[in-house]
Scaffold this motif. Sequence first.
Motif, PDB file in Angstrom:
ATOM      1  N   LYS A  21       0.836  -1.203   0.000  1.00 16.09           N
ATOM      2  CA  LYS A  21       0.000   0.000   0.000  1.00 16.09           C
ATOM      3  C   LYS A  21       0.872   1.256   0.000  1.00 16.09           C
ATOM      4  O   LYS A  21       0.602   2.216  -0.734  1.00 16.09           O
ATOM      5  N   ILE A  48      -6.183  -4.115  -2.946  1.00 14.95           N
ATOM      6  CA  ILE A  48      -7.650  -4.144  -2.977  1.00 14.95           C
ATOM      7  C   ILE A  48      -8.158  -5.551  -2.656  1.00 14.95           C
ATOM      8  O   ILE A  48      -9.122  -5.712  -1.892  1.00 14.95           O
ATOM      9  N   GLU A  51      -7.790  -6.152   1.047  1.00 14.16           N
ATOM     10  CA  GLU A  51      -8.772  -5.375   1.808  1.00 14.16           C
ATOM     11  C   GLU A  51     -10.159  -6.000   1.738  1.00 14.16           C
ATOM     12  O   GLU A  51     -10.916  -5.940   2.710  1.00 14.16           O
ATOM     13  N   GLN A  52     -10.511  -6.583   0.594  1.00 14.52           N
ATOM     14  CA  GLN A  52     -11.818  -7.216   0.459  1.00 14.52           C
ATOM     15  C   GLN A  52     -12.008  -8.343   1.469  1.00 14.52           C
ATOM     16  O   GLN A  52     -13.116  -8.594   1.912  1.00 14.52           O
ATOM     17  N   ILE A  55     -10.167  -6.268   5.630  1.00 14.23           N
ATOM     18  CA  ILE A  55     -10.368  -4.899   6.108  1.00 14.23           C
ATOM     19  C   ILE A  55     -11.851  -4.547   6.036  1.00 14.23           C
ATOM     20  O   ILE A  55     -12.504  -4.827   5.027  1.00 14.23           O
ATOM     21  N   ARG A  60     -11.371   0.614   3.740  1.00 17.42           N
ATOM     22  CA  ARG A  60     -10.740   0.176   2.494  1.00 17.42           C
ATOM     23  C   ARG A  60     -10.327   1.360   1.624  1.00 17.42           C
ATOM     24  O   ARG A  60     -10.888   2.447   1.712  1.00 17.42           O
ATOM     25  N   THR A  61      -9.353   1.104   0.761  1.00 19.47           N
ATOM     26  CA  THR A  61      -8.885   2.089  -0.195  1.00 19.47           C
ATOM     27  C   THR A  61     -10.041   2.535  -1.087  1.00 19.47           C
ATOM     28  O   THR A  61     -10.761   1.701  -1.626  1.00 19.47           O
ATOM     29  N   TYR A  63     -12.794   4.063  -0.234  1.00 19.27           N
ATOM     30  CA  TYR A  63     -14.137   4.027   0.371  1.00 19.27           C
ATOM     31  C   TYR A  63     -14.750   5.418   0.386  1.00 19.27           C
ATOM     32  O   TYR A  63     -14.119   6.394   0.768  1.00 19.27           O
TER      33      TYR A  63
END
Length: 96
Positions: A21, A48, A51-52, A55, A60-61, A63
């Motif tokens: 990240k 990503i 994160e799915q 996180i 999440r990235t 959001y």
Amino acid sequence: MINNVADLVNNITPDIYKKLKRAVELGKWPTGEKISKEQRELCLQAVIGYEQIHIPPESRTGYIPSKEHTHCGSQNGEIVIDDETINDDIQPLSFK
């Protein structure tokens, strides 16, 4: 051995996730070496995917918190036009 993207994402540790990240954010590896466009894209895909699974959505990235839908009179999945409630059920299209 990693056979697919799901295996790859499942094998990313929290430490690796943070490094990937950060590399995407800064455009360089922790060593200072610049990452290529292809590397950046792959790192972002891995971030990503991680994160799915690991996180919560709000962390999440990318959001964006949702806002209440009020601009066209919709209430709880129903459409209100001139004080008349219309059920907003999804109907399949039929081509004849």
